[in-house]
Design a protein around this motif. Structure first.
Motif, PDB file in Angstrom:
ATOM      1  N   GLU A 265      19.029  28.413   0.595  1.00 27.51           N
ATOM      2  CA  GLU A 265      19.588  27.179   1.145  1.00 27.51           C
ATOM      3  C   GLU A 265      20.967  26.879   0.561  1.00 27.51           C
ATOM      4  O   GLU A 265      21.838  26.330   1.238  1.00 27.51           O
ATOM      5  N   GLU A 269      24.315  26.270   2.523  1.00 24.82           N
ATOM      6  CA  GLU A 269      25.129  25.097   2.206  1.00 24.82           C
ATOM      7  C   GLU A 269      26.580  25.474   1.968  1.00 24.82           C
ATOM      8  O   GLU A 269      27.501  24.697   2.272  1.00 24.82           O
ATOM      9  N   GLU A 388      30.116  15.391  -8.561  1.00 26.20           N
ATOM     10  CA  GLU A 388      28.995  16.030  -7.867  1.00 26.20           C
ATOM     11  C   GLU A 388      28.451  17.218  -8.641  1.00 26.20           C
ATOM     12  O   GLU A 388      27.306  17.623  -8.452  1.00 26.20           O
ATOM     13  N   GLY A 391      25.116  17.397 -11.059  1.00 26.85           N
ATOM     14  CA  GLY A 391      23.767  17.409 -10.523  1.00 26.85           C
ATOM     15  C   GLY A 391      23.114  18.775 -10.536  1.00 26.85           C
ATOM     16  O   GLY A 391      23.778  19.807 -10.628  1.00 26.85           O
ATOM     17  N   PRO A 393      20.481  21.081  -8.196  1.00 25.45           N
ATOM     18  CA  PRO A 393      19.935  21.104  -6.838  1.00 25.45           C
ATOM     19  C   PRO A 393      18.444  21.440  -6.816  1.00 25.45           C
ATOM     20  O   PRO A 393      17.942  22.188  -7.660  1.00 25.45           O
ATOM     21  N   GLN A 396      13.916  20.123  -0.842  1.00 22.96           N
ATOM     22  CA  GLN A 396      12.953  19.114  -0.441  1.00 22.96           C
ATOM     23  C   GLN A 396      11.915  19.725   0.502  1.00 22.96           C
ATOM     24  O   GLN A 396      12.022  20.890   0.905  1.00 22.96           O
ATOM     25  N   SER A 400      15.765  20.771   3.001  1.00 24.76           N
ATOM     26  CA  SER A 400      17.089  20.280   2.661  1.00 24.76           C
ATOM     27  C   SER A 400      17.279  20.264   1.149  1.00 24.76           C
ATOM     28  O   SER A 400      16.316  20.391   0.381  1.00 24.76           O
ATOM     29  N   LEU A 401      18.532  20.120   0.727  1.00 22.06           N
ATOM     30  CA  LEU A 401      18.860  20.101  -0.698  1.00 22.06           C
ATOM     31  C   LEU A 401      19.092  18.681  -1.180  1.00 22.06           C
ATOM     32  O   LEU A 401      19.642  17.848  -0.450  1.00 22.06           O
ATOM     33  N   GLN A 402      18.676  18.422  -2.394  1.00 24.57           N
ATOM     34  CA  GLN A 402      18.968  17.140  -3.023  1.00 24.57           C
ATOM     35  C   GLN A 402      19.366  17.406  -4.467  1.00 24.57           C
ATOM     36  O   GLN A 402      18.767  18.246  -5.140  1.00 24.57           O
ATOM     37  N   TRP A 403      20.382  16.679  -4.929  1.00 24.92           N
ATOM     38  CA  TRP A 403      20.871  16.858  -6.292  1.00 24.92           C
ATOM     39  C   TRP A 403      20.477  15.657  -7.145  1.00 24.92           C
ATOM     40  O   TRP A 403      20.600  14.499  -6.705  1.00 24.92           O
ATOM     41  N   THR A 404      19.989  15.921  -8.332  1.00 22.82           N
ATOM     42  CA  THR A 404      19.681  14.858  -9.277  1.00 22.82           C
ATOM     43  C   THR A 404      20.474  15.095 -10.562  1.00 22.82           C
ATOM     44  O   THR A 404      20.787  16.238 -10.910  1.00 22.82           O
TER      45      THR A 404
END
Length: 613
Positions: A265, A269, A388, A391, A393, A396, A400-404
């Protein structure tokens, strides 16, 4: 992009170095940006070029893609790939172009593999003739990148590559097409195998003849066992850290293993990211992203993580490709103030997978930004800027990707906050004295070895040192001088095979060090090594004056490298010349003849060993 309101003030040394670089680079940077702006004003290739040119460029495209790029004027991504299945780090890249093309089609765009670049492994060629092509393969890769992009039908580009000379070469090549939005796409490190410490112990035993080839091969194969980069923090993995700090990756891409569900992913991206810049006409081509602040951020990231000494050569060349002029004084000034935040082998026992698990690049970048050591107000390939890149990655449920945020360190034996670093300064020092200018990486060197003073033994090759070691001639306090190893002499091969015998001598209690105009590995370790001595012996450097028995003092604390010979006598000494047998053998066989012009034209190590300026 403006810095966030709560961004801390930059450290005065970062401000001063950045200003110095900007002022020094003003003429060349201005000329570079003028060329970049002129290129960006042109119409797309399919509109600008003749019909026969266009037909040739898109003849092999599937019909729907051909219609998109020609009739609909859809964006076309140029892919430069370093794929081969000899290198573990690049083997996973095989299917990336298919992923990228499929993702491009989803977004109304097209993609073509513009070209491939050579990718060699120093681990394979170490100690053999092929290693003399290694450094110059960087500029060959840059030229191959330029050949691929010179077809000039691309609106943006993706660079697929990971390892030592490959990433700097791709970056130099891409910066010569600085008008194109460009994103770098890595493949990640292999999973952890035999630990780097255990591997090194077996190597040292082999150097002493205590284990045989079978046991050594078993250990090496257990360490290097699958797809991905080697797991130590050498040049390849330093590349990935620096690209994160420069904002040229999808955030957090560097150290996700091949085969991890997130990796595919992240590759998709990358295609979405480069198309986002292109379609939005947000003027963030790579030549604008890589400015003097971006280069300083990369230098800071290198120092804060105890990264590869090779980048004191490579990033000088990278900066120059963007019209930016840096030197070792800049690295030294930053190293004096940038804290060391990581302990990753060879500067510790952890490998890069443990580094990633402890917080990875996201943790380090956030700490450096919050402490005022990195410029936040920079362009990146993402609209949110460098923040950014703090974070981590994760995929989900819907893919999809989510960064914390990287959060607190998960292991303070591996990564620490800027307020409680492993060391208050970086791991690199500039050494100066009557032998010239050189660098030393001290982050892995014991404190009681930062000063070594001993009689020297002069060698004309690394093989000669091995012979002397095996004969027991080096069982004493000694500084080993290995010369004729610079860019002009033989292409400046890495001398990593010197590490085991010198480590054995140090382990016996002798005070030893290496002085050379060659390179050591990005995994330079616990033995003091003054490397990249410039000017090199073959270019008339003072290393050619040294004689067996001269006392040399290497003082990393005072940042000096001196031969303790009376100044009058030293000045009167003639320069030795390269032994005729060595000269005759250099550059012959294994394709080295083809690189003769590069050896003749190579600049000094501090000037990036560039062959194209």
């Amino acid at each position: 992009m403006a810095a966030p309101q709560n961004s801390p003030a930059l450290h005065p040394a970062v401000v001063a170095v950045t200003r110095r670089i900007r002022e020094r680079s003003a003429p060349t940077r201005s000329a570079y940006l003028a060329l970049l702006d002129a290129m960006a004003q042109r119409r797309p290739g399919a509109e600008r070029m003749g019909c026969a040119n266009v037909a040739h460029a898109f003849a092999a495209l599937p019909g729907a893609d051909k219609f998109k790029v020609v009739a609909e004027k859809a964006p076309n991504i140029g892919i430069i790939t370093a794929y081969n299945d000899l290198l573990s780090a690049h083997q996973p890249l095989q299917h990336y172009p298919d992923l990228i093309k499929a993702e491009a089609r989803k977004h109304g765009a097209t993609a073509q593999v513009a070209g491939g670049v050579p990718a060699m492994c120093d681990g394979v060629t170490q100690g053999f003739e092929g290693m003399e092509l290694s450094l110059f393969s960087r500029d060959t890769i840059a030229m191959a990148t330029a050949v691929g992009l010179s077809h000039d039908v691309f609106d943006c580009a993706l660079m697929l590559g990971v390892c030592d000379k490959i990433v700097p070469g791709l970056l130099i090549g891409a910066l010569h097409f600085g008008h194109l939005p460009t994103v770098f796409v890595p493949a990640g490190p292999m999973t952890s195998g035999l630990s780097n410490n255990d591997k090194s112990k077996v190597r040292e035993k082999a150097a002493q003849g205590l284990v045989g080839r079978e046991e050594l091969l078993a250990a090496e194969s257990a360490a290097y066992h699958g797809p991905g980069t080697c797991t130590f923090y050498g040049t390849a993995n330093s590349n990935q850290m620096l690209l994160e700090a420069m904002g040229l990756h999808v955030p957090g891409t560097a150290f996700i293993n091949p085969g991890n569900s997130v990796r595919e992913e992240l590759t998709r991206e990358a295609a979405r990211t480069v198309l986002g810049i292109t379609k939005a006409k947000r003027f963030a081509p790579i030549g604008k992203v890589v400015d003097e602040r971006c280069i300083v951020n990369a230098m800071v990231a290198l120092l804060a993580t105890g990264g590869s000494t090779n980048h004191l050569i490579h990033w000088v060349a990278v900066a120059r490709a963007a019209g930016i002029v840096i030197d070792w004084n800049d690295f030294s000034a930053l190293s004096d103030v940038v804290p060391l935040l990581t302990r990753v082998y060879p500067n510790g026992s952890a490998d890069v997978n443990q580094f990633q698990d402890a917080g990875g690049p996201g943790f380090v970048i956030r700490e450096l930004l919050d402490a005022g050591f990195m410029h936040a107000d920079v362009l990146t390939v993402r609209s949110g800027g460098l923040r950014e890149y703090c974070g981590v990655p994760a995929a989900q449920a819907d893919g999809s990707l989510q960064w914390t945020d990287a959060g607190a360190s998960k292991d303070e034996a591996v990564v620490r906050p800027a307020l409680a670093p492993f060391s208050a300064s970086g791991g690199l020092k500039l050494l100066q004295g009557n032998l010239g200018r050189s660098v030393i990486k001290i982050s892995a060197v014991p404190d009681d070895r930062h000063i070594i003073e001993a009689p020297c033994r002069v060698f004309d090759s690394q093989d000669a040192l091995h012979v002397a070691f095996k004969a027991g001639e080096l069982d004493r306090d000694v500084i080993c001088v290995v010369r004729w190893q610079g860019p002009q002499a033989n292409g400046m091969p890495e001398l990593h095979k010197l590490t085991p015998p010198l480590a054995v001598l140090q382990g016996k209690g002798f005070r030893v060090a290496l002085v050379t105009d060659g390179r050591m590995s990005g995994a330079s370790g616990k033995v003091p090594a003054a490397i990249h001595v410039s000017p090199e012996a073959a270019a008339g450097g003072d290393l050619a004056r040294v004689r067996d028995g001269d006392v040399i003092r290497l003082d990393a604390n005072a940042e000096t490298l001196q031969v303790l010979v009376d100044a009058t006598e030293w000045a009167a000494r003639p320069l030795a010349t390269m032994p005729e047998a060595l000269r005759a053998a250099n550059g012959v066989g294994m394709g080295r003849e083809l690189f003769a012009n590069m050896r003749r034209n190579a600049l000094a190590a501090e000037q990036g060993a560039c062959t194209w300026l």
